[in-house]
Design an enzyme around this catalytic site. Structure first.
Site, PDB file in Angstrom:
ATOM      1  N   GLY A  27       8.907  24.670 -62.550  1.00 48.90           N
ATOM      2  CA  GLY A  27       8.056  23.503 -62.762  1.00 48.90           C
ATOM      3  C   GLY A  27       6.600  23.914 -62.869  1.00 48.90           C
ATOM      4  O   GLY A  27       6.194  24.976 -62.389  1.00 48.90           O
ATOM      5  N   CYS A  28       5.789  23.067 -63.473  1.00 48.66           N
ATOM      6  CA  CYS A  28       4.385  23.417 -63.697  1.00 48.66           C
ATOM      7  C   CYS A  28       3.603  23.493 -62.381  1.00 48.66           C
ATOM      8  O   CYS A  28       2.948  24.496 -62.100  1.00 48.66           O
ATOM      9  CB  CYS A  28       3.739  22.437 -64.674  1.00 48.66           C
ATOM     10  SG  CYS A  28       3.948  20.690 -64.266  1.00 48.66           S
ATOM     11  N   HIS A  29       3.675  22.435 -61.553  1.00 46.47           N
ATOM     12  CA  HIS A  29       2.985  22.471 -60.259  1.00 46.47           C
ATOM     13  C   HIS A  29       3.515  23.626 -59.411  1.00 46.47           C
ATOM     14  O   HIS A  29       2.751  24.326 -58.744  1.00 46.47           O
ATOM     15  CB  HIS A  29       3.196  21.164 -59.489  1.00 46.47           C
ATOM     16  CG  HIS A  29       2.666  19.944 -60.159  1.00 46.47           C
ATOM     17  ND1 HIS A  29       1.320  19.677 -60.266  1.00 46.47           N
ATOM     18  CD2 HIS A  29       3.305  18.910 -60.753  1.00 46.47           C
ATOM     19  CE1 HIS A  29       1.148  18.519 -60.892  1.00 46.47           C
ATOM     20  NE2 HIS A  29       2.338  18.042 -61.197  1.00 46.47           N
ATOM     21  N   SER A  47       4.793  26.440 -60.403  1.00 45.71           N
ATOM     22  CA  SER A  47       4.301  27.729 -60.900  1.00 45.71           C
ATOM     23  C   SER A  47       2.941  28.046 -60.304  1.00 45.71           C
ATOM     24  O   SER A  47       2.691  29.158 -59.820  1.00 45.71           O
ATOM     25  CB  SER A  47       4.210  27.712 -62.432  1.00 45.71           C
ATOM     26  OG  SER A  47       5.495  27.629 -63.015  1.00 45.71           O
TER      27      SER A  47
END
Length: 320
Positions: free
Chosen positions: A114-116, A118
């Site tokens: 996931g972006c957050h 990462s």
């Protein structure tokens, strides 16, 4: 020539992946007839005809598509949340360690992070693995992010005609940063906890900003959380040594009085790249580790393509 299929190419991440891959001459993109996008038999045919299939789908649909794969040679890279903490899937942040990278080279099932998550993991993992931050630490983090991560409906809300026009002193509410996921059970938390080897789930507050893409994830570090007294320069050095040689991770020098962009962080500074910019701020009593990424790049499509390149034995920077 490797054959690639993007299942869910109409979504934000799917569009980004397909656009990036279409510029490459070493790949053949398998396309589905738009009228057959929901046809199980056609999707199954394309999945099993591919060397790599990207799943850019809601969680339930991603589980369904993964089950359609019967070709033992096909690699699946899932961009959804569905398989990120599944022990049968390999988690896709190769920079964490040589072991993580090697696992990706061998994997047939790769869960894209996931972006957050990462941003959080890239900042925290080296501190835990070095022993300076104990696994029992109670961590608090927040993330300011562009609205594109919310998908088509949220993008439409922000990009509706005149939605973000305003006069000085009369800003529309959509212009204000907006904390969300306030049940404190964000879907990225399980991977943040698992892959940083933490015993306690972090406190995490994502904040939506009135800009398309870009993300800055910040973790608070207090001296009484650490196993020994260190300075911000020490934390910076730990991060620098951990990521030395990484092609996409940039650990910035410590600045006691940060210059930055007129003294402010710019969450968009790594947009249109696959880079992660990590920087330590503060003093020996209280510090923060901030990681800036493009939420659609290193936070989604860029990371997926990097994982594909590694899995196929290619230069990891191709197309990035």
């Amino acid at each position: 020539m490797f054959k690639i299929f993007v299942d869910g190419e109409a979504g934000t991440t799917g569009l980004q992946i397909r656009e990036r891959l279409s510029k490459r001459s070493d790949l053949e993109i398998l396309s589905i007839n738009p009228d057959l996008r929901k046809d199980v038999n056609e999707r199954q045919r394309l999945i099993n005809a591919s060397d790599v299939t990207f799943l850019c789908l809601p969680d339930a649909a991603a589980v369904e598509s993964a089950a359609l794969c019967t070709n033992p040679g096909t690699r699946i890279i899932d961009a959804s949340t569905a398989h990120r903490v599944n022990p049968d899937w390999t988690y896709g942040i190769p920079e964490l360690s040589p072991k993580h990278r090697e696992a990706i080279t061998k994997a047939k099932r790769i869960a894209n992070p996931g972006c957050h998550a990462s941003g959080f993991i890239l900042g925290v993992y080296p501190l835990v693995s070095s022993g300076i931050l104990p696994r029992t630490a109670n961590l608090a983090a927040y993330s300011i992010t562009g609205y594109s991560g919310g998908g088509k409906k949220l993008i439409a809300e922000y990009e509706e005609e005149n939605a973000m026009t305003h006069k000085a002193g009369e800003s529309a509410s959509i212009m204000a940063p907006a904390p969300y996921a306030l049940a404190l059970a964000h879907k990225h938390l399980p991977e943040m906890k698992k892959y940083c080897q933490l015993e306690y789930t972090p406190f995490f507050n994502p904040v939506l900003g009135p800009f398309y893409k870009g993300m800055a994830v910040t973790v608070a570090i207090f001296e009484n959380q650490l196993t020994r007294k260190v300075t911000p320069q020490d934390l910076t050095e730990i991060l620098f040594q951990h990521y030395q040689g990484s092609k996409f991770i940039k650990v910035m020098p410590y600045e006691q009085t940060p210059v930055l962009f007129n003294g402010r962080l710019d969450p968009t500074v790594e947009n249109d790249t696959n880079n992660a910019r990590i920087q330590v701020f503060g003093n020996e009593n209280v510090m923060q580790v901030t990681t800036i990424i493009d939420n659609l790049g290193k936070g989604a499509s860029g990371a997926a393509i990097q994982n594909m390149n590694i899995a196929l034995g290619l230069d990891e920077t191709l197309g990035l």
